[in-house]
Design a protein around this motif. Structure first.
Motif, short mmCIF file in Angstrom:
data_model
loop_
_atom_site.label_atom_id
_atom_site.label_comp_id
_atom_site.label_asym_id
_atom_site.label_seq_id
_atom_site.Cartn_x
_atom_site.Cartn_y
_atom_site.Cartn_z
N ASP A 76 0.81 -1.26 -0.15
CA ASP A 76 0.08 0.03 0.08
C ASP A 76 0.92 1.27 0.04
O ASP A 76 1.88 1.21 0.25
N PHE A 77 0.22 2.32 -0.53
CA PHE A 77 1.17 3.56 -0.59
C PHE A 77 0.20 4.70 -0.63
O PHE A 77 -0.96 4.52 -1.08
N GLN A 78 0.79 5.86 -0.58
CA GLN A 78 0.14 7.06 -0.88
C GLN A 78 0.51 8.02 -2.07
O GLN A 78 1.66 7.99 -2.33
N SER A 79 -0.41 8.13 -2.85
CA SER A 79 0.21 8.88 -3.94
C SER A 79 -0.61 10.36 -4.03
O SER A 79 -1.61 10.50 -3.18
N TYR A 80 -0.29 10.94 -5.10
CA TYR A 80 -0.70 12.59 -5.11
C TYR A 80 -1.42 12.76 -6.43
O TYR A 80 -0.54 12.53 -7.38
N GLY A 81 -2.31 13.32 -6.55
CA GLY A 81 -3.06 13.67 -7.69
C GLY A 81 -3.21 15.25 -7.63
O GLY A 81 -2.59 15.90 -6.93
N ILE A 82 -3.95 15.76 -8.76
CA ILE A 82 -4.05 16.99 -9.05
C ILE A 82 -4.73 17.71 -8.09
O ILE A 82 -4.29 18.87 -7.34
N ASP A 83 -5.92 17.37 -7.20
CA ASP A 83 -6.44 17.91 -6.23
C ASP A 83 -6.43 17.33 -4.95
O ASP A 83 -6.98 17.86 -4.08
N ASP A 84 -5.98 15.92 -4.81
CA ASP A 84 -5.94 15.35 -3.31
C ASP A 84 -5.04 14.28 -3.39
O ASP A 84 -4.46 13.75 -4.48
N ALA A 86 -4.24 10.30 -2.28
CA ALA A 86 -4.97 8.99 -2.62
C ALA A 86 -4.47 7.81 -1.56
O ALA A 86 -3.13 7.79 -1.74
N TYR A 87 -4.96 6.79 -1.12
CA TYR A 87 -4.55 5.89 -0.64
C TYR A 87 -4.53 4.77 -1.45
O TYR A 87 -5.88 4.51 -2.20
N ASN A 88 -3.57 3.83 -1.87
CA ASN A 88 -3.50 2.77 -3.04
C ASN A 88 -3.30 1.40 -2.27
O ASN A 88 -2.34 1.30 -1.44
N ILE A 89 -3.77 0.39 -2.74
CA ILE A 89 -3.35 -0.76 -2.25
C ILE A 89 -3.07 -1.51 -3.92
O ILE A 89 -3.90 -1.65 -4.65
N MET A 90 -2.06 -1.89 -4.28
CA MET A 90 -1.54 -2.54 -5.45
C MET A 90 -1.13 -3.95 -5.16
O MET A 90 -0.50 -4.18 -4.30
N TYR A 91 -1.61 -4.82 -5.98
CA TYR A 91 -1.40 -6.37 -5.83
C TYR A 91 -1.00 -6.81 -7.09
O TYR A 91 -1.37 -6.63 -8.16
N ILE A 92 -0.21 -7.93 -7.01
CA ILE A 92 0.23 -8.81 -8.19
C ILE A 92 -0.25 -10.41 -7.90
O ILE A 92 0.28 -10.63 -6.35
N ALA A 93 -0.96 -11.01 -8.63
CA ALA A 93 -1.19 -12.35 -8.16
C ALA A 93 -0.80 -13.36 -9.47
O ALA A 93 -1.05 -12.94 -10.62
N SER A 105 -8.18 2.09 -4.88
CA SER A 105 -7.69 3.22 -4.58
C SER A 105 -9.05 4.21 -3.93
O SER A 105 -10.16 3.89 -4.25
N CYS A 106 -8.48 4.93 -3.10
CA CYS A 106 -9.81 5.90 -2.31
C CYS A 106 -8.99 7.17 -2.00
O CYS A 106 -7.70 7.24 -1.81
N MET A 107 -9.85 8.10 -1.47
CA MET A 107 -9.28 9.31 -0.80
C MET A 107 -8.38 8.87 0.28
O MET A 107 -8.75 8.04 1.06
N TYR A 108 -7.16 9.43 0.58
CA TYR A 108 -6.51 9.17 1.45
C TYR A 108 -7.04 9.32 2.88
O TYR A 108 -6.87 8.57 3.75
N LYS A 109 -7.74 10.30 3.05
CA LYS A 109 -8.50 10.51 4.41
C LYS A 109 -9.55 9.52 4.78
O LYS A 109 -10.09 9.36 5.91
N ASP A 110 -10.18 8.97 3.61
CA ASP A 110 -11.11 7.77 3.97
C ASP A 110 -10.56 6.38 4.02
O ASP A 110 -11.21 5.37 4.00
N ARG A 111 -9.13 6.25 4.04
CA ARG A 111 -8.50 4.95 4.04
C ARG A 111 -9.01 4.01 5.04
O ARG A 111 -9.03 2.96 4.98
N LYS A 112 -9.10 4.46 6.31
CA LYS A 112 -9.52 3.79 7.48
C LYS A 112 -10.57 2.98 7.27
O LYS A 112 -10.75 1.77 7.63
N GLU A 113 -11.79 3.61 6.66
CA GLU A 113 -13.00 3.09 6.45
C GLU A 113 -13.05 2.09 5.49
O GLU A 113 -13.92 1.38 5.20
N TRP A 114 -12.07 2.10 4.52
CA TRP A 114 -12.10 1.30 3.33
C TRP A 114 -11.06 0.21 3.13
O TRP A 114 -11.31 -0.76 2.41
#
Length: 132
Positions: A76-84, A86-93, A105-114
């Motif tokens: 998981d990682f934090q990335s930066y967009g134009i306006d906010d 983001a929280y991301n989880i990337m996976y390979i299987a 991906s979701c808004m970084y501020k919403d990561r705990k609930e998602w």
């Protein structure tokens, strides 16, 4: 996600095979058959390549999960967009002999609930048959 919206959100020529989004488009799940064969060791290699190619991201944890004999390598990682941010989880299987990549991906501020729900969805990648 409607194709015309996907063209804007994923503006490069290569878009994920499958894109699922919330009504307000703030939460996304993507799945892509990478079109290459591989094995579980390759999932670690691809993960390392992706992380090295994105040094501006803030990486948190890296994990391996096993679901129905499929190893899912994720980080998981934090990335930066134009306006906010983001929280991301990337996976390979490796499903069968195909490597599959997915991103939550979701808004970084919403990561705990998602995060918990995202991890439950990621576990289902062992059932992914590909979008090609």
């Amino acid at each position: 996600m409607l194709p015309e919206i996907a063209e804007v959100k994923y503006f490069s020529g290569k878009r994920p095979d499958e894109i699922y989004t919330s009504l307000d488009m703030s939460v996304n799940f993507t799945f892509t058959d990478l079109g290459i064969s591989g094995n579980d060791q390759d999932t670690r290699l691809v993960t390392g390549l992706i992380k090295n190619a994105n040094p501006s991201y803030e990486f948190f944890e890296e994990n391996e999960d096993v679901e129905k004999d499929v190893i899912i390598h994720r980080f998981d990682f934090q990335s930066y967009g134009i306006d906010d941010e983001a929280y991301n989880i990337m996976y390979i299987a490796c499903t069968g002999n195909n490597l599959v990549q997915g991103i939550f991906s979701c808004m970084y501020k919403d990561r705990k609930e998602w995060e918990r729900a995202a991890l439950e969805v990621i576990k289902t990648v062992s059932q992914y048959q590909g979008g090609r």
